[in-house]
Design a protein around this motif. Structure first.
Motif, PDB file in Angstrom:
ATOM      1  N   LYS A  68       0.837  -1.193   0.000  1.00  0.00           N
ATOM      2  CA  LYS A  68       0.000   0.000   0.000  1.00  0.00           C
ATOM      3  C   LYS A  68       0.874   1.246   0.000  1.00  0.00           C
ATOM      4  CE  LYS A  68      -3.755  -2.294   2.515  1.00  0.00           C
ATOM      5  NZ  LYS A  68      -4.600  -2.291   3.740  1.00  0.00           N
ATOM      6  N   ALA A  69       0.404   2.283  -0.701  1.00  0.00           N
ATOM      7  CA  ALA A  69       1.104   3.569  -0.755  1.00  0.00           C
ATOM      8  C   ALA A  69       0.083   4.679  -0.530  1.00  0.00           C
ATOM      9  CB  ALA A  69       1.797   3.739  -2.102  1.00  0.00           C
ATOM     10  N   LYS A  70       0.575   5.876  -0.259  1.00  0.00           N
ATOM     11  CA  LYS A  70      -0.328   7.003  -0.028  1.00  0.00           C
ATOM     12  C   LYS A  70      -0.989   7.478  -1.316  1.00  0.00           C
ATOM     13  CE  LYS A  70       2.098   8.766   4.077  1.00  0.00           C
ATOM     14  NZ  LYS A  70       2.833   9.920   4.666  1.00  0.00           N
ATOM     15  N   ASP A  71      -0.279   7.312  -2.441  1.00  0.00           N
ATOM     16  CA  ASP A  71      -0.804   7.780  -3.725  1.00  0.00           C
ATOM     17  C   ASP A  71      -1.785   6.778  -4.321  1.00  0.00           C
ATOM     18  OD1 ASP A  71       0.894  10.030  -3.596  1.00  0.00           O
ATOM     19  OD2 ASP A  71       2.547   8.841  -4.410  1.00  0.00           O
ATOM     20  N   ASP A  72      -2.709   7.292  -5.151  1.00  0.00           N
ATOM     21  CA  ASP A  72      -3.679   6.422  -5.825  1.00  0.00           C
ATOM     22  C   ASP A  72      -3.005   5.547  -6.875  1.00  0.00           C
ATOM     23  OD1 ASP A  72      -5.779   7.445  -4.347  1.00  0.00           O
ATOM     24  OD2 ASP A  72      -6.250   8.997  -5.823  1.00  0.00           O
ATOM     25  N   THR A  73      -1.938   6.064  -7.490  1.00  0.00           N
ATOM     26  CA  THR A  73      -1.187   5.301  -8.471  1.00  0.00           C
ATOM     27  C   THR A  73       0.305   5.410  -8.160  1.00  0.00           C
ATOM     28  OG1 THR A  73      -0.984   7.146 -10.033  1.00  0.00           O
ATOM     29  CG2 THR A  73      -2.906   5.696 -10.281  1.00  0.00           C
ATOM     30  N   VAL A  74       1.051   4.391  -8.548  1.00  0.00           N
ATOM     31  CA  VAL A  74       2.507   4.403  -8.391  1.00  0.00           C
ATOM     32  C   VAL A  74       3.143   3.885  -9.674  1.00  0.00           C
ATOM     33  CG1 VAL A  74       2.541   4.153  -5.884  1.00  0.00           C
ATOM     34  CG2 VAL A  74       2.480   2.112  -7.323  1.00  0.00           C
ATOM     35  N   LEU A  75       4.370   4.306  -9.901  1.00  0.00           N
ATOM     36  CA  LEU A  75       5.128   3.834 -11.056  1.00  0.00           C
ATOM     37  C   LEU A  75       5.813   2.526 -10.678  1.00  0.00           C
ATOM     38  CD1 LEU A  75       5.932   4.648 -13.967  1.00  0.00           C
ATOM     39  CD2 LEU A  75       7.981   5.714 -12.983  1.00  0.00           C
ATOM     40  N   VAL A  76       5.542   1.482 -11.454  1.00  0.00           N
ATOM     41  CA  VAL A  76       6.093   0.150 -11.181  1.00  0.00           C
ATOM     42  C   VAL A  76       6.861  -0.324 -12.407  1.00  0.00           C
ATOM     43  CG1 VAL A  76       5.560  -2.235 -10.547  1.00  0.00           C
ATOM     44  CG2 VAL A  76       4.122  -0.368  -9.681  1.00  0.00           C
ATOM     45  N   SER A  77       8.046  -0.870 -12.189  1.00  0.00           N
ATOM     46  CA  SER A  77       8.814  -1.485 -13.265  1.00  0.00           C
ATOM     47  C   SER A  77       8.455  -2.965 -13.333  1.00  0.00           C
ATOM     48  CB  SER A  77      10.315  -1.324 -13.004  1.00  0.00           C
ATOM     49  OG  SER A  77      11.067  -2.070 -13.929  1.00  0.00           O
ATOM     50  N   LEU A  78       7.911  -3.400 -14.468  1.00  0.00           N
ATOM     51  CA  LEU A  78       7.590  -4.810 -14.685  1.00  0.00           C
ATOM     52  C   LEU A  78       8.607  -5.381 -15.669  1.00  0.00           C
ATOM     53  CD1 LEU A  78       3.696  -4.590 -15.037  1.00  0.00           C
ATOM     54  CD2 LEU A  78       5.009  -5.253 -13.010  1.00  0.00           C
ATOM     55  N   ASP A  79       9.567  -6.117 -15.151  1.00  0.00           N
ATOM     56  CA  ASP A  79      10.649  -6.659 -15.981  1.00  0.00           C
ATOM     57  C   ASP A  79      11.303  -5.564 -16.820  1.00  0.00           C
ATOM     58  OD1 ASP A  79      10.185  -9.116 -14.895  1.00  0.00           O
ATOM     59  OD2 ASP A  79       9.092  -9.912 -16.614  1.00  0.00           O
ATOM     60  N   GLY A  80      11.514  -4.394 -16.189  1.00  0.00           N
ATOM     61  CA  GLY A  80      12.224  -3.301 -16.839  1.00  0.00           C
ATOM     62  C   GLY A  80      11.342  -2.302 -17.554  1.00  0.00           C
ATOM     63  N   GLU A  81      10.021  -2.557 -17.637  1.00  0.00           N
ATOM     64  CA  GLU A  81       9.112  -1.655 -18.338  1.00  0.00           C
ATOM     65  C   GLU A  81       8.315  -0.843 -17.326  1.00  0.00           C
ATOM     66  OE1 GLU A  81       8.938  -1.303 -21.657  1.00  0.00           O
ATOM     67  OE2 GLU A  81      10.555  -2.769 -21.891  1.00  0.00           O
ATOM     68  N   PRO A  82       8.523   0.505 -17.247  1.00  0.00           N
ATOM     69  CA  PRO A  82       7.784   1.332 -16.293  1.00  0.00           C
ATOM     70  C   PRO A  82       6.298   1.397 -16.645  1.00  0.00           C
ATOM     71  CG  PRO A  82       9.744   2.467 -17.130  1.00  0.00           C
ATOM     72  CD  PRO A  82       9.515   1.283 -17.997  1.00  0.00           C
ATOM     73  N   THR A  83       5.446   1.176 -15.635  1.00  0.00           N
ATOM     74  CA  THR A  83       4.001   1.141 -15.832  1.00  0.00           C
ATOM     75  C   THR A  83       3.314   1.811 -14.651  1.00  0.00           C
ATOM     76  OG1 THR A  83       4.235  -1.002 -16.945  1.00  0.00           O
ATOM     77  CG2 THR A  83       2.022  -0.377 -16.263  1.00  0.00           C
ATOM     78  N   GLU A  84       2.370   2.714 -14.916  1.00  0.00           N
ATOM     79  CA  GLU A  84       1.567   3.302 -13.853  1.00  0.00           C
ATOM     80  C   GLU A  84       0.517   2.294 -13.412  1.00  0.00           C
ATOM     81  OE1 GLU A  84       1.648   6.086 -12.153  1.00  0.00           O
ATOM     82  OE2 GLU A  84       3.176   7.249 -13.237  1.00  0.00           O
ATOM     83  N   MET A  85       0.449   2.024 -12.101  1.00  0.00           N
ATOM     84  CA  MET A  85      -0.498   1.046 -11.584  1.00  0.00           C
ATOM     85  C   MET A  85      -1.255   1.632 -10.392  1.00  0.00           C
ATOM     86  SD  MET A  85       1.579  -2.566 -11.902  1.00  0.00           S
ATOM     87  CE  MET A  85       0.048  -3.460 -12.206  1.00  0.00           C
ATOM     88  N   ARG A  86      -2.510   1.223 -10.269  1.00  0.00           N
ATOM     89  CA  ARG A  86      -3.324   1.681  -9.154  1.00  0.00           C
ATOM     90  C   ARG A  86      -2.950   0.918  -7.884  1.00  0.00           C
ATOM     91  NH1 ARG A  86      -7.150   5.161 -10.138  1.00  0.00           N
ATOM     92  NH2 ARG A  86      -8.080   4.732  -8.114  1.00  0.00           N
ATOM     93  N   THR A  87      -3.048   1.620  -6.760  1.00  0.00           N
ATOM     94  CA  THR A  87      -2.793   1.004  -5.463  1.00  0.00           C
ATOM     95  C   THR A  87      -4.120   0.599  -4.822  1.00  0.00           C
ATOM     96  OG1 THR A  87      -2.791   3.174  -4.400  1.00  0.00           O
ATOM     97  CG2 THR A  87      -0.670   2.301  -5.114  1.00  0.00           C
ATOM     98  N   PRO A  88      -4.084  -0.408  -3.927  1.00  0.00           N
ATOM     99  CA  PRO A  88      -2.908  -1.169  -3.494  1.00  0.00           C
ATOM    100  C   PRO A  88      -2.433  -2.134  -4.574  1.00  0.00           C
ATOM    101  CG  PRO A  88      -4.886  -2.108  -2.534  1.00  0.00           C
ATOM    102  CD  PRO A  88      -5.322  -0.865  -3.248  1.00  0.00           C
ATOM    103  N   LEU A  89      -1.173  -2.547  -4.448  1.00  0.00           N
ATOM    104  CA  LEU A  89      -0.588  -3.517  -5.372  1.00  0.00           C
ATOM    105  C   LEU A  89      -0.738  -4.914  -4.760  1.00  0.00           C
ATOM    106  CD1 LEU A  89       2.717  -1.595  -6.196  1.00  0.00           C
ATOM    107  CD2 LEU A  89       0.613  -1.641  -7.551  1.00  0.00           C
ATOM    108  N   LYS A  90      -1.461  -5.764  -5.449  1.00  0.00           N
ATOM    109  CA  LYS A  90      -1.728  -7.110  -4.943  1.00  0.00           C
ATOM    110  C   LYS A  90      -0.846  -8.112  -5.684  1.00  0.00           C
ATOM    111  CE  LYS A  90      -6.459  -5.898  -3.694  1.00  0.00           C
ATOM    112  NZ  LYS A  90      -7.913  -6.191  -3.875  1.00  0.00           N
ATOM    113  N   PHE A  91       0.128  -8.636  -4.970  1.00  0.00           N
ATOM    114  CA  PHE A  91       1.102  -9.562  -5.547  1.00  0.00           C
ATOM    115  C   PHE A  91       0.744 -11.005  -5.199  1.00  0.00           C
ATOM    116  CE2 PHE A  91       3.545  -5.660  -5.432  1.00  0.00           C
ATOM    117  CZ  PHE A  91       4.378  -5.737  -6.537  1.00  0.00           C
ATOM    118  N   GLU A  92       0.991 -11.896  -6.147  1.00  0.00           N
ATOM    119  CA  GLU A  92       0.895 -13.326  -5.893  1.00  0.00           C
ATOM    120  C   GLU A  92       1.788 -14.059  -6.883  1.00  0.00           C
ATOM    121  OE1 GLU A  92      -2.801 -15.270  -6.838  1.00  0.00           O
ATOM    122  OE2 GLU A  92      -3.364 -13.660  -8.231  1.00  0.00           O
TER     123      GLU A  92
END
Length: 312
Positions: A266-290
């Motif tokens: 979880k982050a304070k911002d509604d969206t965060v910049l995430v690198s997916l295998d080197g590709e920057p992508t704006e994603m909505r929070t929270p980030l749900k990993f599995e």
């Protein structure tokens, strides 16, 4: 078994732009690799072509590109039960190193031309329904990727010194993000960090010359690993940065590590910049990993299976 390949190459990869389509096509034609066709495609056309493929025992896709390209292809193929091979043509080629694949084009073509290729099924990391095969990163990683591409487009000859300065600057507490990590069943971690990385299986400690500093012993363990960079003084940061190149970063005191099968960040911002295998992508929070265990089928040369523990 000798296979007949459909070769599909990302025409915007750095390797293609630097080497040229003509030289790459010539190398393929001069190799002993059996193939049906060679396609140089935009990333969008490449994934669209793969999404229309149907399982076929005689013709299999052989994808040329970097980690980001391979990730996009995995999204298109992992629910189709279609294995594919990899011609590493990226900057880092992290997945290729994990699999023991040669990053030299001629050697890779030669390996796939041999009859002893096998299918390897690997784990896939997921975040908000997007996959990653190597790692997902917040903070420094996606910002540095964007900055690197900006320098490349401008043909900046001082790319590496500027990129190094950029990374060291963003290790400053002014750039830290406030995050909350929730790991079932009950672990909850609050932190401020310059960089957080979630990897598909754990990294191993690599210090041998010539080895990738971000390699895994296996891609079949069914575990993610979370790495966070702690705040310290400039000397400690310089030592850590040197270990990224020389090896030993994983055991550095600045690194905290947790393993899990799922996590929520979880982050304070509604969206965060995430690198997916080197590709920057704006994603909505929270980030749900599995982690999806043994979800993706890859075609691997027999020599690679012999040279990597990831395939045991």
């Amino acid at each position: 078994m000798v296979r007949n390949y459909q070769i599909m190459i990302n025409n915007s990869s750095g390797f293609v732009l630097n080497t040229g389509e003509v030289s790459i096509r010539r190398a393929i034609e001069q190799s002993e690799l059996p193939y049906q066709a060679i396609h140089f495609l935009s990333p969008q056309d490449l994934t669209e072509k793969l999404s229309r493929m149907r399982p076929c025992d005689q013709t299999v896709p052989l994808i040329g590109g970097g980690d980001g390209t391979i990730r996009s292809c995995a999204m298109a193929l992992m629910d189709k039960d279609i294995p594919f091979g990899i011609l590493p043509m990226g900057t880092m080629n992290l997945l290729a190193h994990d699999l023991g694949l040669s990053t030299n084009l001629e050697d890779a073509l030669s390996a796939y031309a041999r009859p002893h290729t096998q299918t390897l099924t690997i784990d896939v990391g997921m975040v908000n329904n997007q996959c990653f095969l190597c790692c997902a990163g917040l903070g420094i990683m996606p910002k540095a990727s964007r900055y690197r591409e900006k320098l490349r487009k401008n043909n900046d000859l001082s790319l590496y010194p500027k990129l190094t300065a950029f990374i060291l600057e963003h290790m400053n507490p002014d750039h830290f993000k406030s995050l909350v990590i929730e790991i079932p069943p009950s672990k909850r971690i609050r932190m401020r960090t310059a960089s957080l990385v979630v990897s598909n299986n754990q990294f191993t400690e690599q210090t041998a010359p010539g080895e990738s500093r971000f390699k895994k012993a296996t891609l079949q363990d069914g575990q993610m690993a979370i790495y966070a960079l702690k705040s310290k003084g400039w000397l400690e940061k310089l030592i850590f940065f040197s270990k990224l190149g020389l090896g030993g970063w994983k055991s550095d005191p600045l690194i905290e590590e947790w393993t899990c099968r799922e996590a929520i960040i979880k982050a304070k911002d509604d969206t965060v910049l995430v690198s997916l295998d080197g590709e920057p992508t704006e994603m909505r929070t929270p980030l749900k990993f599995e982690i999806k265990r043994l979800r993706l089928k890859l075609l691997i040369p027999g020599t690679s299976l012999e040279n990597t523990e990831a395939c045991t």
